[in-house]
Structures are given as structure tokens and as C-alpha cells.
Design a protein around this motif. Structure first.
Motif, short mmCIF file in Angstrom:
data_model
loop_
_atom_site.label_atom_id
_atom_site.label_comp_id
_atom_site.label_asym_id
_atom_site.label_seq_id
_atom_site.Cartn_x
_atom_site.Cartn_y
_atom_site.Cartn_z
N VAL A 35 47.53 34.67 43.01
CA VAL A 35 48.09 35.86 42.39
C VAL A 35 47.00 36.92 42.29
CG1 VAL A 35 49.23 36.81 40.34
CG2 VAL A 35 49.76 34.49 41.09
N SER A 36 47.32 38.13 42.68
CA SER A 36 46.38 39.25 42.66
C SER A 36 45.85 39.50 41.24
CB SER A 36 47.08 40.51 43.19
OG SER A 36 46.27 41.64 42.98
N PHE A 37 44.59 39.86 41.16
CA PHE A 37 43.94 40.18 39.88
C PHE A 37 44.65 41.33 39.19
CE2 PHE A 37 40.45 42.00 37.31
CZ PHE A 37 40.04 40.86 36.63
N SER A 38 45.19 42.25 39.96
CA SER A 38 45.81 43.44 39.38
C SER A 38 47.15 43.16 38.70
CB SER A 38 45.99 44.52 40.45
OG SER A 38 46.83 44.05 41.47
N VAL A 39 47.82 42.05 39.03
CA VAL A 39 49.14 41.78 38.45
C VAL A 39 49.20 40.47 37.67
CG1 VAL A 39 50.36 43.10 40.22
CG2 VAL A 39 50.03 40.64 40.53
N LYS A 128 30.83 28.71 36.45
CA LYS A 128 32.27 28.46 36.29
C LYS A 128 32.80 29.32 35.13
CE LYS A 128 35.53 24.74 35.37
NZ LYS A 128 35.69 23.30 35.18
N LEU A 129 33.95 29.93 35.34
CA LEU A 129 34.54 30.77 34.30
C LEU A 129 35.11 29.89 33.20
CD1 LEU A 129 36.30 33.52 36.45
CD2 LEU A 129 33.93 33.37 35.71
N ASP A 130 35.19 30.46 32.00
CA ASP A 130 35.70 29.71 30.85
C ASP A 130 37.17 29.33 31.00
OD1 ASP A 130 33.21 29.90 29.72
OD2 ASP A 130 33.78 31.38 28.21
N ARG A 131 37.93 30.18 31.72
CA ARG A 131 39.35 29.91 31.91
C ARG A 131 39.78 30.50 33.24
NH1 ARG A 131 43.16 33.21 28.18
NH2 ARG A 131 43.12 34.64 29.93
N PRO A 132 40.58 29.77 34.02
CA PRO A 132 41.11 30.35 35.27
C PRO A 132 42.23 31.34 34.94
CG PRO A 132 42.06 28.19 34.92
CD PRO A 132 41.05 28.40 33.82
N GLY A 133 42.75 31.98 35.97
CA GLY A 133 43.89 32.86 35.79
C GLY A 133 45.16 32.05 35.63
N PHE A 134 46.12 32.60 34.87
CA PHE A 134 47.40 31.93 34.65
C PHE A 134 48.56 32.85 35.00
CE2 PHE A 134 44.79 29.09 32.24
CZ PHE A 134 45.45 27.87 32.26
N ILE A 141 45.18 30.55 41.67
CA ILE A 141 43.99 31.08 42.34
C ILE A 141 44.07 32.60 42.29
CG2 ILE A 141 42.80 31.24 44.55
CD1 ILE A 141 44.02 28.43 45.18
N VAL A 142 42.95 33.24 41.95
CA VAL A 142 42.92 34.69 41.79
C VAL A 142 41.87 35.30 42.70
CG1 VAL A 142 42.66 36.59 40.15
CG2 VAL A 142 43.61 34.42 39.37
N PRO A 143 42.28 36.10 43.69
CA PRO A 143 41.31 36.82 44.51
C PRO A 143 40.67 37.94 43.68
CG PRO A 143 43.49 36.82 45.54
CD PRO A 143 43.64 36.30 44.16
#
Length: 172
Positions: A35-39, A128-134, A141-143
Motif C-alpha cells: 500500500v502506498s505511503f500516501s494512502v 527496524k521501524l517500531d511498527r510496520p504500516g497497517f 508492505i509500504v513503498p
């Protein structure tokens, strides 16, 4: 190479270089797990950012944290050694944040192969980031992408005194 004045900075606005999203967010999640970072509903959380902030604040926090990380870790001496012409230059960075918050698939476009290699090295060091994208309550997965912009100033003219010293040194 004393005459080069180099400055490294990220552009104040972080640009996502992911592909344009022409489907709805739900369709993207069903068709792929990217999913795109923008949305994205819940953006990935960079260490040091408060995950209770809103998405926009988290995006800005992530951008500033990445800027600081790149500024601390990028080898500025490399800029002097690759022989770029004076002017503004950019390195475009792209990567993905996986479902566990790891940085994966790091790519770069740069005006010199050594700068590309250095950019990939530095971004690969991001912890590593504290939390992935949801999206829809599930990790996705977030580009993500951003430019590294820098300026190489033209060489300054030598004073007459410096020119005489240089001539004298070359004769010896």
C-alpha cells in the motif's frame, strides 16, 4: 579539493516514488500486500516517533528522522572524490518497509555509481521501524522514497599570492 563547498540536505518535502495508485485502497490490499505511503491508514512508525500521533504527524516525523539518519551516516568525503561538476545534484532513494518494519528492496539513482552505492549502504543501515504500516487492520508492505539533494559549489578563484605559491611549488 579544498575549494569545494559541499552541503548535504534532504528536501524539506519527502516525495514518495511509489507507483501511482489508480485503484481503491481496498483493492490494492486484496490484490497485493503493498500500500502506498500516501494512502495508508496507519503509516510505519520510525523509532523516536510517538505512534499515538496522527498519520500526517507520523509522516513528518519519519521524514525528519530519516533526514537526520542520512545526514549522520552519509560519507561526505565521497562527494569530493567522484568529480561531479559544480551545481545541484540529487540521489533518488526507494525502498520498502516490510510487514515486520524492516527496510527491504533498497534502490537508488545517482549521478555517479559510487554515490548510488553509498546511498544504498546508508539506507540499508536504517534500523527496524517500531511498527510496520497497517491497512484494514493488517500489516502491509509500504513503498517509500525520498531524494538526497546536495550542491557542489564551483571552485573559487585563487588569489595572486596563492597562484604564485602554486607556480613555485610546481617548479620544484
Amino acid at each position: 579539493m579544498k575549494y569545494l563547498y559541499l552541503s548535504l540536505c534532504l528536501l524539506s518535502s519527502i516525495v514518495s516514488f511509489s507507483q501511482e495508485n489508480t485503484t481503491t485502497t481496498n483493492e490494492v490490499t486484496k490484490d497485493s500486500e503493498e500500500v502506498s505511503f500516501s494512502v495508508i491508514e496507519k503509516v510505519p512508525v520510525y523509532s523516536g516517533c510517538d505512534e499515538n500521533m496522527g498519520n500526517q504527524a507520523l509522516k513528518q516525523c519519519m521524514a525528519s528522522q530519516m533526514q537526520a539518519f542520512v545526514n549522520r551516516n552519509f560519507n561526505l568525503e565521497l562527494l569530493k572524490s567522484v568529480g561531479l561538476t559544480a551545481g545541484k545534484h540529487r540521489i533518488k532513494i526507494q525502498f520498502k518497509v516490510d510487514k515486520e518494519g524492516n527496510i527491504i528492496d533498497v534502490r537508488a539513482k545517482a549521478p555517479h555509481p559510487e554515490l548510488k552505492k553509498e546511498a544504498i549502504r546508508v539506507v540499508s543501515l536504517i534500523p527496524k521501524l517500531d511498527r510496520p504500516g497497517f491497512q484494514d487492520g493488517k500489516p502491509v508492505i509500504v513503498p517509500y522514497g525520498f531524494p538526497i539533494a546536495f550542491t557542489i559549489d564551483p571552485p573559487k578563484a585563487l588569489s595572486k599570492k596563492e597562484q604564485r605559491r602554486l607556480k613555485k611549488k610546481n617548479r620544484s
